[in-house]
Design a protein around this motif. Structure first.
Motif, PDB file in Angstrom:
ATOM      1  N   TYR A   1       3.062  -4.233   3.414  1.00 40.56           N
ATOM      2  CA  TYR A   1       4.262  -3.475   3.100  1.00 40.56           C
ATOM      3  C   TYR A   1       3.856  -2.074   2.652  1.00 40.56           C
ATOM      4  CZ  TYR A   1       5.826  -8.341   2.583  1.00 40.56           C
ATOM      5  OH  TYR A   1       6.074  -9.684   2.770  1.00 40.56           O
ATOM      6  N   VAL A   2       4.605  -1.073   3.057  1.00 44.50           N
ATOM      7  CA  VAL A   2       4.296   0.320   2.723  1.00 44.50           C
ATOM      8  C   VAL A   2       5.355   0.859   1.764  1.00 44.50           C
ATOM      9  CG1 VAL A   2       4.024   2.671   3.624  1.00 44.50           C
ATOM     10  CG2 VAL A   2       3.118   0.715   4.908  1.00 44.50           C
ATOM     11  N   THR A   3       4.899   1.448   0.661  1.00 45.20           N
ATOM     12  CA  THR A   3       5.816   2.008  -0.321  1.00 45.20           C
ATOM     13  C   THR A   3       6.282   3.405   0.092  1.00 45.20           C
ATOM     14  OG1 THR A   3       4.012   2.969  -1.622  1.00 45.20           O
ATOM     15  CG2 THR A   3       4.721   0.745  -2.207  1.00 45.20           C
ATOM     16  N   ALA A   4       7.580   3.617  -0.047  1.00 46.97           N
ATOM     17  CA  ALA A   4       8.171   4.954   0.093  1.00 46.97           C
ATOM     18  C   ALA A   4       9.276   5.022  -0.957  1.00 46.97           C
ATOM     19  CB  ALA A   4       8.715   5.171   1.493  1.00 46.97           C
ATOM     20  N   ASN A   5       8.888   4.793  -2.216  1.00 49.55           N
ATOM     21  CA  ASN A   5       9.862   4.501  -3.273  1.00 49.55           C
ATOM     22  C   ASN A   5      10.060   5.621  -4.279  1.00 49.55           C
ATOM     23  OD1 ASN A   5       7.239   4.008  -4.173  1.00 49.55           O
ATOM     24  ND2 ASN A   5       7.821   2.315  -5.504  1.00 49.55           N
TER      25      ASN A   5
ATOM     26  N   PRO B   1       4.090  -1.570  10.052  1.00 49.52           N
ATOM     27  CA  PRO B   1       3.949  -2.431   8.872  1.00 49.52           C
ATOM     28  C   PRO B   1       5.034  -3.495   8.895  1.00 49.52           C
ATOM     29  CG  PRO B   1       5.034  -0.386   8.279  1.00 49.52           C
ATOM     30  CD  PRO B   1       4.620  -0.236   9.720  1.00 49.52           C
ATOM     31  N   ASP B   2       4.929  -4.460   8.004  1.00 45.65           N
ATOM     32  CA  ASP B   2       5.904  -5.552   7.993  1.00 45.65           C
ATOM     33  C   ASP B   2       7.176  -5.198   7.230  1.00 45.65           C
ATOM     34  OD1 ASP B   2       4.410  -7.991   9.253  1.00 45.65           O
ATOM     35  OD2 ASP B   2       2.959  -6.978   7.971  1.00 45.65           O
ATOM     36  N   ALA B   3       7.084  -4.222   6.316  1.00 46.12           N
ATOM     37  CA  ALA B   3       8.272  -3.818   5.561  1.00 46.12           C
ATOM     38  C   ALA B   3       8.022  -2.467   4.906  1.00 46.12           C
ATOM     39  CB  ALA B   3       8.626  -4.861   4.500  1.00 46.12           C
ATOM     40  N   LEU B   4       9.109  -1.807   4.547  1.00 40.70           N
ATOM     41  CA  LEU B   4       9.084  -0.587   3.754  1.00 40.70           C
ATOM     42  C   LEU B   4       9.684  -0.904   2.392  1.00 40.70           C
ATOM     43  CD1 LEU B   4      10.467   1.914   6.424  1.00 40.70           C
ATOM     44  CD2 LEU B   4       8.066   1.470   5.850  1.00 40.70           C
ATOM     45  N   ILE B   5       9.062  -0.394   1.315  1.00 41.09           N
ATOM     46  CA  ILE B   5       9.568  -0.583  -0.044  1.00 41.09           C
ATOM     47  C   ILE B   5      10.227   0.725  -0.466  1.00 41.09           C
ATOM     48  CG2 ILE B   5       8.986  -1.173  -2.413  1.00 41.09           C
ATOM     49  CD1 ILE B   5       6.482  -2.576  -1.324  1.00 41.09           C
ATOM     50  N   ILE B   6      11.537   0.688  -0.726  1.00 38.63           N
ATOM     51  CA  ILE B   6      12.348   1.893  -0.899  1.00 38.63           C
ATOM     52  C   ILE B   6      13.239   1.729  -2.125  1.00 38.63           C
ATOM     53  CG2 ILE B   6      14.282   3.193   0.123  1.00 38.63           C
ATOM     54  CD1 ILE B   6      13.008   2.610   2.875  1.00 38.63           C
ATOM     55  N   SER B   7      13.484   2.830  -2.842  1.00 44.54           N
ATOM     56  CA  SER B   7      14.406   2.785  -3.972  1.00 44.54           C
ATOM     57  C   SER B   7      15.599   3.712  -3.801  1.00 44.54           C
ATOM     58  CB  SER B   7      13.677   3.152  -5.275  1.00 44.54           C
ATOM     59  OG  SER B   7      13.159   4.465  -5.205  1.00 44.54           O
ATOM     60  N   ASP B   8      15.460   4.777  -3.029  1.00 43.78           N
ATOM     61  CA  ASP B   8      16.463   5.821  -2.923  1.00 43.78           C
ATOM     62  C   ASP B   8      17.434   5.529  -1.776  1.00 43.78           C
ATOM     63  OD1 ASP B   8      16.771   9.007  -3.732  1.00 43.78           O
ATOM     64  OD2 ASP B   8      17.333   8.589  -1.655  1.00 43.78           O
TER      65      ASP B   8
ATOM     66  N   ILE C   1       0.840  -1.185   0.000  1.00 45.20           N
ATOM     67  CA  ILE C   1       0.000   0.000   0.000  1.00 45.20           C
ATOM     68  C   ILE C   1       0.884   1.248   0.000  1.00 45.20           C
ATOM     69  CG2 ILE C   1      -1.828  -1.199   1.258  1.00 45.20           C
ATOM     70  CD1 ILE C   1      -0.977   0.298   3.780  1.00 45.20           C
ATOM     71  N   GLY C   2       0.282   2.387  -0.310  1.00 47.94           N
ATOM     72  CA  GLY C   2       0.988   3.652  -0.256  1.00 47.94           C
ATOM     73  C   GLY C   2       0.336   4.588   0.732  1.00 47.94           C
ATOM     74  N   GLY C   3       1.149   5.350   1.434  1.00 45.14           N
ATOM     75  CA  GLY C   3       0.622   6.403   2.275  1.00 45.14           C
ATOM     76  C   GLY C   3       0.331   7.633   1.438  1.00 45.14           C
ATOM     77  N   GLU C   4       0.033   8.733   2.090  1.00 47.07           N
ATOM     78  CA  GLU C   4      -0.322   9.954   1.374  1.00 47.07           C
ATOM     79  C   GLU C   4       0.903  10.706   0.878  1.00 47.07           C
ATOM     80  OE1 GLU C   4      -2.734  11.655   4.469  1.00 47.07           O
ATOM     81  OE2 GLU C   4      -4.577  10.896   3.553  1.00 47.07           O
ATOM     82  N   SER C   5       2.098  10.211   1.190  1.00 49.13           N
ATOM     83  CA  SER C   5       3.331  10.860   0.745  1.00 49.13           C
ATOM     84  C   SER C   5       4.381   9.807   0.404  1.00 49.13           C
ATOM     85  CB  SER C   5       3.900  11.762   1.852  1.00 49.13           C
ATOM     86  OG  SER C   5       2.981  12.736   2.257  1.00 49.13           O
ATOM     87  N   PHE C   6       5.289  10.182  -0.498  1.00 49.38           N
ATOM     88  CA  PHE C   6       6.540   9.462  -0.752  1.00 49.38           C
ATOM     89  C   PHE C   6       6.382   8.128  -1.464  1.00 49.38           C
ATOM     90  CE2 PHE C   6       7.078  11.874   3.287  1.00 49.38           C
ATOM     91  CZ  PHE C   6       7.769  12.945   2.723  1.00 49.38           C
TER      92      PHE C   6
END
Length: 434
Positions: A84-88, A111-118, A50-55
């Protein structure tokens, strides 16, 4: 029916590791809202992203408030499902302070994990919430085992493969990375025309940065060629009466290739679609859930039920199907040149809520009528055809139809329905614009 494309490649053509890998993969399903998260969980997901309202990279999706995120995580965890929460996004300087504050809030929601690219965002995540797993997004262009090892040394639990990898390349990565580093791979959904989703067209044309969550999907637009010395003369690349769509890829579908995906050593099967409806999520989750479970019961059962998978997977909008890069480089047959429309074989009518004295409660999504024949789609795999016997509004007034989107209604279809059943209507040979 526009089913999947059976690739000429067969299992033995990929050089898998010598020891057959038979770890049951996670089915990872997207959710655009709290309602869709619940549908994903009920219809078979092992994990939801899922995605939050930012990032995150889906700024136009409904996304989750912190309160909805907390409720969704609790709902999933009660049923043994991860979130899992996206912050990618690819962050700019002005983003970093907000990222830090956001991760402080996520630390409390768990959450169980953060999804990150940076890498900068990754560093903040490891500092603020080291107890949370970090998964490296496909946006990081993860194309080789050296990249996987790099992220593993920094503390990543999982790396999402670039969509441009073949099954052979994924198998080679699996053979050359630590056993505790997980591989996540997209196996169904829309394909980006740009490398691993790093699109520059949106920013160039509209000023809206796809790498910061504001993509305008220019890959689906109509294009022509203009020669430098002849401005104003638009020459079609390939055209019929509707135009040309030279970047418009077919959708990925690997429902016919579960064995190959499993034996390549993929730990998580990822479905694309954080802007999709509950009907889409329910359809894809239910179909892949059964296909994976059938295969792990027996190869024979999986092959026997293939016609059912192919029939069900087209029960939501799609753009025809391709196997993407898994069996080699895509060619001209993986693109759709004459339109940018979805194929649509069903219309989403609503999700079933409680059964009450007034009738079965639903929140309507598209118009339907008393006397109309519709289908009830159940998490078990059953599809039940019913007749709408009556429709009432919240005040108990009888209605001939359900014309207002998101109106709360009470319907009688002659059967008790279960919470989270999906209502849909067959719409044969109809297409829907994006």
């Amino acid at each position: 029916m526009g089913g999947c494309l059976r690739s000429p490649a067969v299992l033995d053509e990929v050089n898998y590791p010598k020891e057959e890998i038979m770890k049951k993969p996670e089915l990872l399903v997207p959710a655009s809202s709290l309602e869709v998260l619940k549908i994903a969980v009920v219809f078979g997901a092992d994990a939801v992203y899922i995605g939050g309202e930012s990032f995150g990279l889906r700024a136009k999706a409904k996304n989750f408030s912190l309160a909805d995120m907390r409720e969704g995580i609790d709902f999933a965890h009660e049923r043994g499902v991860k979130v899992y929460v996206t912050a990618n996004i690819l962050a700019h300087n002005e983003d970093l302070a907000g990222v830090r504050e956001y991760f402080i809030q996520l630390k409390e929601i768990k959450p169980d994990a953060l999804i990150i690219s940076d890498p900068g965002v990754f560093t903040i995540a490891r500092e603020i919430c080291p107890e949370l797993e970090v998964h490296i997004s496909t946006q990081a262009n993860n194309t080789n085992y050296g990249t996987y090892r790099f992220w593993h040394r920094l503390g990543a639990k999982r790396v999402v493969s670039a969509r441009e990898l073949s099954l052979q390349e994924i198998a080679d990565i699996r053979a050359n990375i630590p056993a505790d580093l997980e591989i996540e791979t997209f196996i169904h959904g829309a394909m980006c025309i740009s490398y691993s989703g790093r699109c520059l067209l949106s920013n160039y044309f509209t000023g809206r940065d796809a790498n910061r969550g504001a993509c305008t999907h220019p890959c689906r637009w109509k294009y022509a060629v203009v020669e430098e010395t002849r401005p104003g003369e638009y020459m079609p690349v390939y055209e019929n009466e509707r135009g040309t769509y030279i970047f418009n890829s077919k959708d990925l579908c690997m429902i016919e290739h579960i064995p190959e995906l499993v034996q390549a050593g993929i730990d998580s099967f990822k479905i694309e679609g954080r802007m999709k409806t509950a009907l889409y999520v329910a359809t894809v989750a239910r179909t892949y859930r059964k296909a994976i479970d059938d295969y792990f019961e027996s190869r024979e059962l999986y092959e026997k039920n293939m016609p059912w998978y192919l029939e069900q997977i087209v029960g939501c909008t799609y753009r025809q199907f391709t196997t993407g890069f898994f069996f080699g480089k895509p060619d001209e047959h993986t693109q759709i040149y004459d339109n940018n429309t979805y194929v649509k074989e069903y219309t989403y009518l609503g999700i079933v809520g409680d059964n009450t004295e007034k009738g079965c409660r639903i929140e309507q999504r598209n118009k339907f009528y008393v006397g109309e024949e519709i289908e009830v789609m159940k998490p078990s795999g059953e599809n039940m055809t019913v007749i709408v016997k009556s429709i009432r509004d919240e005040e108990g007034n009888e209605m001939e139809s359900a014309p207002h989107p998101k109106q709360v209604l009470y319907i009688d279809v002659g059967h008790d329905l279960a919470m989270y059943d999906i209502l849909r209507r067959p719409e044969k040979e109809e297409q829907a614009d994006e």
